[in-house]
Design a protein around this motif. Structure first.
Motif, short mmCIF file in Angstrom:
data_model
loop_
_atom_site.label_atom_id
_atom_site.label_comp_id
_atom_site.label_asym_id
_atom_site.label_seq_id
_atom_site.Cartn_x
_atom_site.Cartn_y
_atom_site.Cartn_z
N GLY A 1 0.72 -1.19 -0.04
CA GLY A 1 -0.04 0.13 0.03
C GLY A 1 0.93 1.31 -0.11
O GLY A 1 2.09 1.22 0.40
N CYS B 1 -11.59 7.11 -3.75
CA CYS B 1 -10.38 6.77 -2.92
C CYS B 1 -10.46 6.64 -1.46
O CYS B 1 -10.09 5.60 -0.90
CB CYS B 1 -9.04 7.65 -3.33
SG CYS B 1 -8.57 7.55 -4.89
N ALA C 1 -10.29 3.44 1.40
CA ALA C 1 -8.90 3.48 2.38
C ALA C 1 -9.04 3.56 3.68
O ALA C 1 -10.29 3.75 4.03
CB ALA C 1 -8.26 4.88 1.74
N VAL D 1 -4.67 9.37 3.76
CA VAL D 1 -5.00 7.96 3.56
C VAL D 1 -3.98 6.80 3.09
O VAL D 1 -3.15 7.21 2.70
CB VAL D 1 -6.27 7.76 2.64
CG1 VAL D 1 -7.21 8.78 3.07
CG2 VAL D 1 -5.91 7.86 1.40
N ILE E 1 -3.96 3.56 1.38
CA ILE E 1 -4.83 2.74 0.62
C ILE E 1 -3.86 1.59 -0.18
O ILE E 1 -2.61 1.70 -0.45
CB ILE E 1 -5.24 3.77 -0.73
CG1 ILE E 1 -6.17 3.04 -1.42
CG2 ILE E 1 -4.00 4.43 -1.49
CD1 ILE E 1 -7.06 3.97 -2.44
N LEU F 1 -6.01 1.46 -5.24
CA LEU F 1 -6.00 2.59 -6.05
C LEU F 1 -6.02 2.50 -7.43
O LEU F 1 -6.61 3.30 -8.32
CB LEU F 1 -4.68 3.42 -5.55
CG LEU F 1 -4.23 4.62 -6.32
CD1 LEU F 1 -5.43 5.85 -6.19
CD2 LEU F 1 -2.88 5.12 -5.84
#
Length: 186
Positions: A33, A53, A57, A90, A92, A97
């Protein structure tokens, strides 16, 4: 990748035709991530992808520093640069993504070709003539990409380029794979 897909979404939002050409034959996203900080979240808001997003996330507004025993030794509060309704940062998954970016690019009408790459560029005319590794050809006003598997001569091109890229990274603090990549035809 992330940069090309993000650019494709931004261009499509402005009504510009986009062809995304990816060397890999399928979207196999590796890695764990990444953290998207305030400036990145603002950029995603600018192309209409912030909510998507954030939805996939983990958002946070501070970093807690701890010693080896796990005792808190300090915190860093981060500003919510994307607005009060959004986290400062965040975390993610790369695959999440990419899913957001791929879906948005395709929804907006970007053409996506997997398993091909640029084989040749002819920048002598306007627009730029491009030949792809799958045998297709097209003409573009703008070509953006990353030079991979460079075919230049070692002593006259590759070594000076590596030295220049190293020097630029040292001076600027920004490590870009190939600052002199000529695959930017305007």
């Amino acid at each position: 990748g992330i940069a090309g897909l993000t650019l494709s979404v931004a261009l499509r939002r402005r009504g510009i035709a986009v062809d995304v050409v990816e060397l890999q034959p399928r979207w196999d996203i590796l890695g764990v991530g990444i953290s998207l900080t305030g400036p990145t979240l603002r950029a995603l808001a600018g192309i209409g992808l912030l909510d998507r997003c954030v939805k996939v996330a983990f958002g946070f507004d501070r970093i807690v520093f701890a010693d080896a025993a796990g005792r808190e030794v300090g915190t860093l509060a981060m500003p919510r640069l994307a607005g009060p309704d959004y986290p400062a940062t965040v975390a993610i998954a790369r695959s999440a993504l990419h899913d957001v970016l791929i879906r948005a690019a395709q929804e907006l009408g970007a053409s996506v070709t997997l398993g091909a790459t640029v084989a040749a560029l002819d920048q002598r005319g306007d627009p730029v003539a491009v030949e792809f590794s799958n045998g297709t050809r097209a003409a573009y006003d703008l070509v953006v990409g990353w030079r991979f598997n460079r075919q230049d001569k070692l002593v006259s091109r590759k070594i000076p380029s590596k030295i220049a890229n190293w020097l630029i990274a040292k001076v600027t603090g920004v490590a870009i794979k190939d600052n002199g990549c000529s695959l930017k035809a305007y």
